[in-house]
Design a protein around this motif. Structure first.
Motif, PDB file in Angstrom:
ATOM      1  N   GLU A   1      14.301  -8.526  -0.342  1.00  0.00           N
ATOM      2  CA  GLU A   1      13.798  -6.837  -0.938  1.00  0.00           C
ATOM      3  C   GLU A   1      13.171  -7.083  -2.089  1.00  0.00           C
ATOM      4  OE1 GLU A   1      15.996  -3.140   0.278  1.00  0.00           O
ATOM      5  OE2 GLU A   1      16.432  -3.251  -1.825  1.00  0.00           O
ATOM      6  N   VAL A   2      12.238  -6.505  -2.669  1.00  0.00           N
ATOM      7  CA  VAL A   2      11.381  -6.728  -3.947  1.00  0.00           C
ATOM      8  C   VAL A   2      11.350  -5.329  -4.618  1.00  0.00           C
ATOM      9  CG1 VAL A   2       9.324  -7.629  -4.861  1.00  0.00           C
ATOM     10  CG2 VAL A   2      10.268  -8.720  -2.753  1.00  0.00           C
ATOM     11  N   THR A   3      11.698  -5.570  -5.697  1.00  0.00           N
ATOM     12  CA  THR A   3      11.640  -4.161  -6.664  1.00  0.00           C
ATOM     13  C   THR A   3      10.247  -4.011  -7.609  1.00  0.00           C
ATOM     14  OG1 THR A   3      13.905  -4.388  -7.228  1.00  0.00           O
ATOM     15  CG2 THR A   3      12.926  -3.092  -9.010  1.00  0.00           C
ATOM     16  N   VAL A   4       9.864  -3.147  -7.409  1.00  0.00           N
ATOM     17  CA  VAL A   4       8.352  -2.951  -8.178  1.00  0.00           C
ATOM     18  C   VAL A   4       8.399  -1.814  -9.335  1.00  0.00           C
ATOM     19  CG1 VAL A   4       5.947  -2.880  -7.571  1.00  0.00           C
ATOM     20  CG2 VAL A   4       7.235  -3.687  -5.736  1.00  0.00           C
ATOM     21  N   LYS A   5       8.080  -1.922 -10.391  1.00  0.00           N
ATOM     22  CA  LYS A   5       7.598  -0.745 -11.253  1.00  0.00           C
ATOM     23  C   LYS A   5       6.257  -0.060 -11.045  1.00  0.00           C
ATOM     24  CE  LYS A   5       9.818  -3.037 -15.308  1.00  0.00           C
ATOM     25  NZ  LYS A   5       9.893  -3.512 -16.558  1.00  0.00           N
ATOM     26  N   TRP A   6       6.487   1.315 -11.232  1.00  0.00           N
ATOM     27  CA  TRP A   6       5.222   2.057 -10.789  1.00  0.00           C
ATOM     28  C   TRP A   6       4.970   3.118 -11.941  1.00  0.00           C
ATOM     29  CZ3 TRP A   6       5.694   7.323 -10.795  1.00  0.00           C
ATOM     30  CH2 TRP A   6       7.187   7.769 -10.436  1.00  0.00           C
ATOM     31  N   GLY A   7       4.049   3.732 -11.959  1.00  0.00           N
ATOM     32  CA  GLY A   7       3.651   4.738 -13.088  1.00  0.00           C
ATOM     33  C   GLY A   7       2.277   5.316 -12.585  1.00  0.00           C
ATOM     34  N   THR A   8       2.205   6.784 -12.970  1.00  0.00           N
ATOM     35  CA  THR A   8       1.072   7.314 -12.650  1.00  0.00           C
ATOM     36  C   THR A   8      -0.022   7.002 -13.655  1.00  0.00           C
ATOM     37  OG1 THR A   8       1.863   9.182 -13.998  1.00  0.00           O
ATOM     38  CG2 THR A   8       2.031   9.368 -11.682  1.00  0.00           C
ATOM     39  N   LYS A   9      -1.325   6.639 -12.907  1.00  0.00           N
ATOM     40  CA  LYS A   9      -2.410   6.160 -13.707  1.00  0.00           C
ATOM     41  C   LYS A   9      -2.753   7.239 -14.693  1.00  0.00           C
ATOM     42  CE  LYS A   9      -4.123   2.915 -10.408  1.00  0.00           C
ATOM     43  NZ  LYS A   9      -5.228   2.403  -9.591  1.00  0.00           N
ATOM     44  N   ASN A  10      -3.000   8.631 -14.226  1.00  0.00           N
ATOM     45  CA  ASN A  10      -3.473   9.493 -15.126  1.00  0.00           C
ATOM     46  C   ASN A  10      -2.376  10.837 -14.984  1.00  0.00           C
ATOM     47  OD1 ASN A  10      -6.254   8.309 -15.634  1.00  0.00           O
ATOM     48  ND2 ASN A  10      -6.631   8.579 -13.487  1.00  0.00           N
TER      49      ASN A  10
ATOM     50  N   ARG B   1      -1.328   0.420  -2.764  1.00  0.00           N
ATOM     51  CA  ARG B   1      -1.363   1.256  -1.705  1.00  0.00           C
ATOM     52  C   ARG B   1      -0.444   2.430  -2.231  1.00  0.00           C
ATOM     53  NH1 ARG B   1      -2.769  -0.211   3.624  1.00  0.00           N
ATOM     54  NH2 ARG B   1      -3.980  -2.336   3.733  1.00  0.00           N
ATOM     55  N   VAL B   2       0.939   2.251  -2.713  1.00  0.00           N
ATOM     56  CA  VAL B   2       1.620   3.280  -2.843  1.00  0.00           C
ATOM     57  C   VAL B   2       1.286   4.033  -3.900  1.00  0.00           C
ATOM     58  CG1 VAL B   2       4.126   3.720  -3.926  1.00  0.00           C
ATOM     59  CG2 VAL B   2       3.822   1.875  -2.473  1.00  0.00           C
ATOM     60  N   THR B   3       0.510   3.623  -5.262  1.00  0.00           N
ATOM     61  CA  THR B   3      -0.184   4.422  -6.269  1.00  0.00           C
ATOM     62  C   THR B   3      -1.125   5.202  -5.813  1.00  0.00           C
ATOM     63  OG1 THR B   3       0.476   2.449  -7.787  1.00  0.00           O
ATOM     64  CG2 THR B   3      -1.053   4.277  -8.490  1.00  0.00           C
ATOM     65  N   SER B   4      -1.615   4.792  -4.812  1.00  0.00           N
ATOM     66  CA  SER B   4      -2.967   5.768  -4.276  1.00  0.00           C
ATOM     67  C   SER B   4      -2.385   7.201  -3.627  1.00  0.00           C
ATOM     68  CB  SER B   4      -3.623   5.165  -3.272  1.00  0.00           C
ATOM     69  OG  SER B   4      -3.027   4.734  -2.153  1.00  0.00           O
ATOM     70  N   MET B   5      -1.175   7.007  -3.049  1.00  0.00           N
ATOM     71  CA  MET B   5      -0.483   8.096  -2.644  1.00  0.00           C
ATOM     72  C   MET B   5       0.448   8.959  -3.553  1.00  0.00           C
ATOM     73  SD  MET B   5       0.554   6.593   1.499  1.00  0.00           S
ATOM     74  CE  MET B   5       1.070   5.101   0.685  1.00  0.00           C
ATOM     75  N   LEU B   6       0.737   8.288  -4.496  1.00  0.00           N
ATOM     76  CA  LEU B   6       1.829   9.045  -5.534  1.00  0.00           C
ATOM     77  C   LEU B   6       1.322  10.533  -5.887  1.00  0.00           C
ATOM     78  CD1 LEU B   6       3.528   6.140  -7.691  1.00  0.00           C
ATOM     79  CD2 LEU B   6       4.417   7.960  -5.975  1.00  0.00           C
TER      80      LEU B   6
ATOM     81  N   LYS C   1      13.832  11.332  -3.695  1.00  0.00           N
ATOM     82  CA  LYS C   1      14.439  11.084  -2.091  1.00  0.00           C
ATOM     83  C   LYS C   1      13.076  11.752  -1.139  1.00  0.00           C
ATOM     84  CE  LYS C   1      17.933  12.379   1.009  1.00  0.00           C
ATOM     85  NZ  LYS C   1      19.055  13.310   1.229  1.00  0.00           N
ATOM     86  N   GLY C   2      12.589  12.747  -1.416  1.00  0.00           N
ATOM     87  CA  GLY C   2      11.510  13.156  -0.280  1.00  0.00           C
ATOM     88  C   GLY C   2      10.257  12.398  -0.600  1.00  0.00           C
ATOM     89  N   ILE C   3      10.171  11.671  -1.849  1.00  0.00           N
ATOM     90  CA  ILE C   3       8.901  10.916  -1.808  1.00  0.00           C
ATOM     91  C   ILE C   3       9.094   9.742  -1.013  1.00  0.00           C
ATOM     92  CG2 ILE C   3       7.400   9.460  -3.599  1.00  0.00           C
ATOM     93  CD1 ILE C   3       7.709  11.732  -5.543  1.00  0.00           C
ATOM     94  N   GLN C   4      10.380   9.040  -1.272  1.00  0.00           N
ATOM     95  CA  GLN C   4      10.563   7.876  -0.730  1.00  0.00           C
ATOM     96  C   GLN C   4      10.399   7.896   1.041  1.00  0.00           C
ATOM     97  OE1 GLN C   4      13.947   7.454   1.121  1.00  0.00           O
ATOM     98  NE2 GLN C   4      13.227   5.481   1.753  1.00  0.00           N
ATOM     99  N   GLU C   5      11.003   9.133   1.457  1.00  0.00           N
ATOM    100  CA  GLU C   5      10.923   9.287   2.900  1.00  0.00           C
ATOM    101  C   GLU C   5       9.346   9.466   3.317  1.00  0.00           C
ATOM    102  OE1 GLU C   5      12.955  12.938   3.864  1.00  0.00           O
ATOM    103  OE2 GLU C   5      14.956  11.999   3.456  1.00  0.00           O
TER     104      GLU C   5
END
Length: 330
Positions: free
Chosen positions: A98-107, A157-162, A189-193
Motif C-alpha cells: 500500500e502506497v501513501t500519496v500526497k495530493w492538493g488541488t491545483k487551483n 488520475r485522482v487529481t483530475s477527479m478531485l 469518506k464520501g470522496i474515498q468511496e
C-alpha cells in the motif's frame, strides 16, 4: 554441450529500486534453460505469453523456471528448452504494498456560498493510500501498453477527479462554509468511496483518503482572524480602541495621517468616557448627601421636636429649649 547448456541462463527479477512504481514489466528478453525467477517480499509475478496471462505467482522466493514455473503455465506446460532455443515471454512484476500519496488541488475551487454569486474559492490538501487489487483489470487497461506505472500516474488520475468530488461532498456535508474542517471526515469518506469505485476500473483500490486542511482566500482568512479577536475582546468599544492602538503603533510614512486621525478619534472617545464617568460619580455623591442623616448643630430638627438635646443629650420631651443647657431645640 552439457558444459555450456546454461551459458545463456538469466535471472528474471525486479530489484525495485523505486518505491513509487506500482508495476514493472520484464520484457524483450528470451528466457533460456536454467533461468530462475526471483520474487521478493511485497511482489507478485505474472507470466504473459503473446499478450495472454499464463500464470500468476504470489509466493516469494527463487524458482527454477523450467521445473517450477513452466509446469504451471496454461499454454506452455509442455514446453522443452533446447540449447539454442528459449521462450520469449513477458513477466509483469506487481508492487503489492500500500502506497501513501500526497495530493492538493491545483487551483481554487469555487464552492457555492450564500451572498457570493461567484462562490467561495477554497483549496484543499491531504493524502490517500492506494494499492493494486485487480490484476486482470490492471493488465487489460494499463499494463498491456505500458512498461511501468508510477504513483505520479495514479496521482494525475485522482487529481483530475478531485475538483468535482470536492464540490459534490462539500456542498453535501459542509453546512458551515467557514468550518469545513469540522466536516472533513465525512467529506473525505464520501470522496474515498467515489474514488475507489472509479479507480477499480483500472485495478487500483483507494483504501484511505484524508483531508488535512482547507485554505480560504487571504481576505477571508483576515476576516476570520479579526472576528476571532473581536470575540475574545468581547466589548465593541474595547475592540475599536485596540484597532486604533494598532493603527497608531503601525502608522508610518503615507499612513501617518490615518494614524493621527485614529489617535484623535481615540482621544475624543476616551474624553467622552471620562466625562460620563465624572457625571456618574457626581450624581452618586449627591444621592449620598441627600440620604445621610443630619449630624451637626445647624441641621433643622425633624417635625414634632427633638426627644434628646443635640448638645448634652438630655431628654427634652418635645420642649423648645433644653432644661439642662438651654440649647434652642426648635
Amino acid at each position: 554441450m552439457g558444459l555450456f547448456g546454461n551459458q545463456f541462463a538469466n535471472v528474471v527479477e525486479w530489484e525495485e529500486y523505486r518505491d513509487d512504481v506500482l508495476f514493472w514489466k520484464w520484457s524483450n528478453r528470451e528466457i533460456k534453460k536454467g533461468s530462475r525467477l526471483i520474487i521478493r517480499p511485497g511482489q507478485d509475478a505474472i507470466f504473459l505469453y503473446n499478450g495472454k496471462v499464463e500464470g500468476i505467482f504470489t509466493d516469494e522466493g527463487s524458482f527454477d523456471i523450467e521445473s517450477e514455473i513452466i509446469p504451471f503455465l496454461s499454454t506452455l506446460k509442455g514446453f522443452k528448452f533446447g540449447f539454442n532455443s528459449g521462450i520469449r515471454a513477458e513477466v509483469l512484476f506487481i508492487n503489492t504494498k500500500e502506497v501513501t500519496v500526497k495530493w492538493g488541488t491545483k487551483n481554487p475551487i469555487n464552492i457555492p456560498a450564500p451572498g457570493l454569486p461567484a462562490g467561495m474559492p477554497i483549496r484543499a490538501f491531504g493524502t490517500f493510500c492506494c494499492k493494486i487489487s485487480d490484476h486482470a483489470a490492471l493488465i487489460e487497461k494499463i499494463a498491456g501498453v505500458k512498461q511501468q506505472f508510477t504513483i505520479d500516474d495514479v496521482k494525475e488520475r485522482v487529481t483530475s477527479m478531485l475538483d468535482q468530488l470536492l464540490m459534490k461532498w462539500i456542498v453535501r456535508e459542509g453546512k458551515d462554509m467557514f468550518n469545513l474542517q469540522a466536516n472533513s471526515f465525512d467529506i473525505a469518506k464520501g470522496i474515498q468511496e467515489d474514488l475507489d469505485m472509479e479507480m477499480m476500473r483500472i485495478g487500483i483500490s483507494i483504501a484511505v483518503f484524508n483531508i488535512s486542511s482547507f485554505t480560504y482566500p487571504e481576505e477571508i482568512q483576515k476576516m476570520v482572524t479579526k472576528t476571532a479577536s473581536q470575540s475574545v475582546v468581547g466589548d465593541m468599544g474595547r475592540y475599536q480602541q485596540m484597532s486604533m492602538l494598532d493603527a497608531m503603533a503601525n502608522g508610518n510614512g503615507g499612513g501617518r495621517t490615518a494614524s493621527d486621525m485614529a489617535g484623535m478619534a481615540m482621544g475624543m472617545m476616551m474624553g467622552q468616557q471620562m466625562a460620563g464617568q465624572m457625571q456618574q460619580n457626581f450624581a452618586g455623591q449627591q444621592a449620598q448627601q441627600q440620604a445621610a442623616p443630619a449630624s451637626s448643630g445647624n441641621t433643622a430638627a425633624p417635625a414634632g421636636g427633638c426627644k434628646f438635646c443635640p448638645e448634652c443629650g438630655t431628654k427634652t420631651e418635645g420642649m423648645k429649649f433644653c432644661p439642662n443647657c438651654g440649647k434652642k431645640l426648635m
